[in-house]
Design a protein around this motif. Structure first.
Motif, mmCIF file in Angstrom:
data_model
loop_
_atom_site.group_PDB
_atom_site.id
_atom_site.type_symbol
_atom_site.label_atom_id
_atom_site.label_comp_id
_atom_site.label_asym_id
_atom_site.label_seq_id
_atom_site.Cartn_x
_atom_site.Cartn_y
_atom_site.Cartn_z
ATOM 1 N N ALA A 135 0.851 -1.186 0.000
ATOM 2 C CA ALA A 135 0.000 0.000 0.000
ATOM 3 C C ALA A 135 0.885 1.234 0.000
ATOM 4 C CB ALA A 135 -0.915 0.009 1.215
ATOM 5 N N ILE A 136 0.557 2.206 -0.845
ATOM 6 C CA ILE A 136 1.267 3.478 -0.887
ATOM 7 C C ILE A 136 0.225 4.575 -0.717
ATOM 8 C CG2 ILE A 136 2.834 4.965 -2.167
ATOM 9 C CD1 ILE A 136 3.686 2.567 -3.807
ATOM 10 N N CYS A 137 0.370 5.380 0.324
ATOM 11 C CA CYS A 137 -0.627 6.387 0.679
ATOM 12 C C CYS A 137 0.030 7.762 0.723
ATOM 13 C CB CYS A 137 -1.257 6.078 2.038
ATOM 14 S SG CYS A 137 -1.983 4.429 2.151
ATOM 15 N N GLY A 138 -0.638 8.768 0.209
ATOM 16 C CA GLY A 138 -0.064 10.098 0.126
ATOM 17 C C GLY A 138 -0.884 11.154 0.827
ATOM 18 N N GLY A 139 -0.348 12.376 0.790
ATOM 19 C CA GLY A 139 -1.057 13.540 1.315
ATOM 20 C C GLY A 139 -0.800 13.838 2.772
ATOM 21 N N TYR A 140 0.280 13.310 3.359
ATOM 22 C CA TYR A 140 0.513 13.493 4.795
ATOM 23 C C TYR A 140 1.255 14.786 5.077
ATOM 24 C CZ TYR A 140 -1.148 8.765 5.441
ATOM 25 O OH TYR A 140 -1.935 7.648 5.464
ATOM 26 N N VAL A 141 0.944 15.365 6.241
ATOM 27 C CA VAL A 141 1.578 16.607 6.666
ATOM 28 C C VAL A 141 3.050 16.377 6.983
ATOM 29 C CG1 VAL A 141 1.578 18.375 8.470
ATOM 30 C CG2 VAL A 141 -0.578 17.591 7.481
ATOM 31 N N GLY A 142 3.371 15.210 7.527
ATOM 32 C CA GLY A 142 4.764 14.894 7.847
ATOM 33 C C GLY A 142 5.068 14.901 9.318
ATOM 34 N N THR A 143 4.049 14.700 10.157
ATOM 35 C CA THR A 143 4.237 14.575 11.601
ATOM 36 C C THR A 143 3.390 13.403 12.092
ATOM 37 O OG1 THR A 143 2.405 16.092 12.082
ATOM 38 C CG2 THR A 143 4.620 17.046 11.895
ATOM 39 N N GLY A 144 3.833 12.735 13.158
ATOM 40 C CA GLY A 144 3.065 11.631 13.724
ATOM 41 C C GLY A 144 3.414 10.316 13.060
ATOM 42 N N THR A 145 2.580 9.300 13.357
ATOM 43 C CA THR A 145 2.856 7.939 12.842
ATOM 44 C C THR A 145 1.575 7.286 12.320
ATOM 45 O OG1 THR A 145 2.589 7.103 15.107
ATOM 46 C CG2 THR A 145 4.838 7.482 14.347
ATOM 47 N N PRO A 146 1.121 7.556 11.143
ATOM 48 C CA PRO A 146 1.688 8.485 10.157
ATOM 49 C C PRO A 146 1.220 9.921 10.318
ATOM 50 C CG PRO A 146 -0.136 7.326 9.170
ATOM 51 C CD PRO A 146 0.007 6.755 10.558
ATOM 52 N N GLY A 147 0.213 10.170 11.172
ATOM 53 C CA GLY A 147 -0.217 11.522 11.422
ATOM 54 C C GLY A 147 -1.277 12.022 10.462
ATOM 55 N N PRO A 148 -1.579 13.326 10.555
ATOM 56 C CA PRO A 148 -2.685 13.885 9.761
ATOM 57 C C PRO A 148 -2.312 14.065 8.297
ATOM 58 C CG PRO A 148 -1.605 15.612 10.991
ATOM 59 C CD PRO A 148 -0.963 14.322 11.446
ATOM 60 N N ARG A 149 -3.370 14.259 7.500
ATOM 61 C CA ARG A 149 -3.197 14.522 6.083
ATOM 62 C C ARG A 149 -3.540 15.965 5.761
ATOM 63 N NH1 ARG A 149 -5.726 9.127 3.115
ATOM 64 N NH2 ARG A 149 -3.709 8.271 2.497
ATOM 65 N N GLY A 150 -2.852 16.497 4.753
ATOM 66 C CA GLY A 150 -3.122 17.847 4.289
ATOM 67 C C GLY A 150 -2.208 18.200 3.139
ATOM 68 N N GLY A 151 -2.758 18.537 2.011
ATOM 69 C CA GLY A 151 -1.954 18.842 0.836
ATOM 70 C C GLY A 151 -1.914 17.692 -0.141
#
Length: 634
Positions: free
Chosen positions: A80-96
């Motif tokens: 699975a490849i998932c995108g759109g993450y803010v870049g914090t947490g594990t995997p954390g919130p999405r935005g962008g």
């Protein structure tokens, strides 16, 4: 459209992390130490793992100079490849938005995978390019692909050798499911070197299941200078395909040369060699097929030839196919083919196609329905507005039932082969029309682009199947209302519905035009209506009536039936030769009442009364008594 968007939840939150520039040690175990390349994460992932991509543009320069794909997956059974993450947490919130994009000047597709169960979510695949090969964006072999909330845009295949497939995406053998995706501005651009091109947006061969749900296909096109160009947005071959709640706009399929056997099939969807094709609740706008033997916005057939009825079944339901101003539609190539060879409707080359509750409205010069083989049955469809024929049959069988055809410059039908039949259909100006329940009277459709039947009692406006509103300004009523056979379902048609279904693309649905039962056509207060009698005998008949009232109210009234040898008017029930109190009747519930014949001719009305006033049915209903056969004396 209307359902909750589907989002993949990763099985392993401790998967690998990628940012456009990388971070820290670039080992991928966290955002703080993220990989700088998607391929690095793919190589490190175990079967069943998940890769998280931060928002931003990932160019992911391929280290293998001889590999024509940015990303290659060959060693995992599932990923699975998932995108759109803010870049914090594990995997954390999405935005962008996460974009996988070709590096400037690069000539590579974006992803290649084989023998895998691959899940992609929240990723935009942008700018893939390939020359002399297959698939400009994504290329999967012997795989299962699930894409949700993804975009494939501006990908291109140029000059494929022999055959080219999948400007945006190509699956060779397997199953695919697209949910809430956008397939935009992808193309097969075969200006030389190829005779056969398939799927400007996506192509599937050797398909098991192809599911496309709530997706948008816009401005995808498929161009071949020679003989075969199939599928502007989608080309699918084999298996079962389900396409629902999708929007197709300005997709294009084009044959440049004037080859009599050239095949520009399916500007939106071309399906061949199918077990079954299902298309439901879709809107197709300004999709054009351009070529001497072009096949419309949707085409059902058999590979590269035309013929038998045994090449699968297609069902198209509750769809609209519109191209009201073909001349204004921007086309990628003008080509050598003249404007008469622009098709925007339906093409059938083989198999069995059944369509119901479908509107096709286009001013294209090519036939709106082109039957070159197979067996086609249309039920509850409306065809309107063409500058050519409504239907052209060169081979195969065409059956219309409960349909409306109107306003075609060249005429309704051109039959050069095969068979044609119709029943319970409204086909004006068609001389010699036979079949049960047909009419050649003008259907009186609204002219605002939605083509619902006009009715004094109300017709739908500013929407096809939803999103509109009711209007009550019609001065006449279409003969298509209450025209269907008596046993057709009508319960979903709003009251007053005459207890009989309409014909045309909105028949049997809540947007069907309302029945004009007489005066007043719209009940703003207590009203009562009389229906024609049934079971007419030599001594009795069954009169029928119905109480009406303002929409949204629970109206009831005391009802009396009156009858006699003449019409005694609407002054008083006592003016009639016969009267009978029927008790309390509630609104929009048909009631029967047996009455004795008043002679050779009998007239009847109903009188209704409640605390708000009284009403008479108008006009009067009359009938002739049945005559008993004469018995000769021995």
């Amino acid at each position: 459209m209307g359902e909750t968007p589907h989002v993949i939840t990763a099985v392993f939150s401790s998967g690998f992390y990628v940012t456009p520039e990388g971070a820290g040690t670039k080992t991928g175990e966290s955002w703080e130490n993220a990989f700088a390349g998607v391929q690095d994460a793919i190589d490190a992932s175990a079967t069943g793992g998940t890769i998280y991509l931060a928002a931003g543009t990932h160019t992911n320069a391929q280290s293998n100079a001889g590999e024509p794909s940015l990303c290659v997956i060959t060693n995992q059974a599932s990923l699975a490849i998932c995108g759109g993450y803010v870049g914090t947490g594990t995997p954390g919130p999405r935005g962008g938005e996460t974009v996988i994009h070709n590096a400037p000047g690069s000539l590579r597709r974006l992803l290649r995978a084989q023998n895998i169960d691959l899940r992609l979510d929240g990723i935009a695949f942008d700018g893939g390019r390939i020359s002399g090969a297959q698939a400009g964006g994504l290329y999967l072999q012997n795989s299962t692909l699930t894409m949700t909330n993804c975009t494939v845009r501006d990908c291109c295949v140029t000059k494929p050798q022999g055959e080219g497939r999948g400007g945006g995406l190509y699956l060779a053998t397997g199953s695919i499911r697209l949910v809430d995706c956008m397939i935009i501005s992808n193309r097969m651009d075969c200006s030389a070197g190829s005779m056969y091109t398939y799927g400007g947006g996506i192509a599937v061969t050797g398909g098991v299941t192809t599911d496309v749900v709530r997706c948008t296909f816009d401005n995808n096109w498929n161009y071949s200078p020679y003989r075969i160009a199939q599928g502007g947005a989608i080309h699918v071959s084999g298996g079962v395909a389900n396409i629902r709640d999708c929007l197709f706009t300005t997709n294009y399929v084009h044959i440049n040369k004037d080859y009599s056997d050239g095949r520009a099939w399916g500007a939106a969807v071309c399906a061949v060699n199918m077990t079954r094709l299902n298309i439901a609740d879709c809107r197709l706008i300004d999709n054009l097929a351009h070529g001497m033997t072009a096949g419309g916005a949707i085409f059902l057939g058999a590979s590269n030839y035309i013929g038998p009825t045994s090449k699968g079944t297609g069902v198209v339901e509750r769809c609209t196919i519109t191209a009201p101003d073909v001349a204004s539609i921007k086309r990628p190539y003008s080509g050598a083919v003249n404007t008469r060879d622009l098709y925007a409707g339906i093409g059938v080359g083989a198999g069995y196609l059944f369509m119901t509750n479908v509107l096709i409205a286009s001013d294209a010069r090519g036939a709106m329905l082109r039957i070159q083989g197979g067996n086609t049955e249309l039920s509850k469809c409306t065809f309107v507005g063409g500058r050519g024929y409504a239907a052209y049959v060169s081979s195969g069988d065409l059956k219309l039932t409960r349909c409306i055809l109107d306003d075609f410059a060249d005429g309704m039908l051109k039959i050069d082969g095969g068979t044609f039949a119709a029943d319970y259909s409204c086909v004006p100006s068609l001389e010699g029309l036979t079949g049960l329940g047909n009419t050649t009277n003008a259907p009186l459709l609204s002219t605002n682009g939605y083509y619902h039947a006009m009715s004094r009692a109300g017709y739908y406006d500013d929407g096809f199947f939803d999103g509109g509103a009711w209007r009550y300004d019609a001065t006449g009523t279409s003969p298509s209302i209450d025209m269907a056979p008596a046993d057709d379902p009508y319960a979903l048609e709003l009251q007053p519905n005459g207890h009989q279904a309409n014909v045309g693309y909105d028949a049997g649905l809540p947007v069907a035009s309302r029945s004009d039962l007489g005066e007043p056509p719209v009940a703003s207060a207590l009203a009562v209506y009389a229906y024609p009698p049934v079971d007419i005998g030599s001594a009795t008949a069954v009169s029928r009536g119905e109480v009406g009232g303002p929409e949204g109210t629970e109206t009831s009234a005391e009802v009396t039936v009156v009858w006699g040898p003449t019409d005694a008017g609407t002054g008083s029930p006592d003016d009639w030769a016969n009267q009978r109190a029927l008790g309390t009747k509630t609104a929009w519930n048909l009631f029967p009442e047996t009455i004795a014949n008043a002679g050779s001719n009998t007239y009847y009305r109903f009188h209704a009364m409640n605390e708000d006033g009284s009403a008479w049915s108008d006009p009067v209903v009359s009938y002739r008594s049945a005559r008993l056969p004469a018995v000769a004396e021995a």
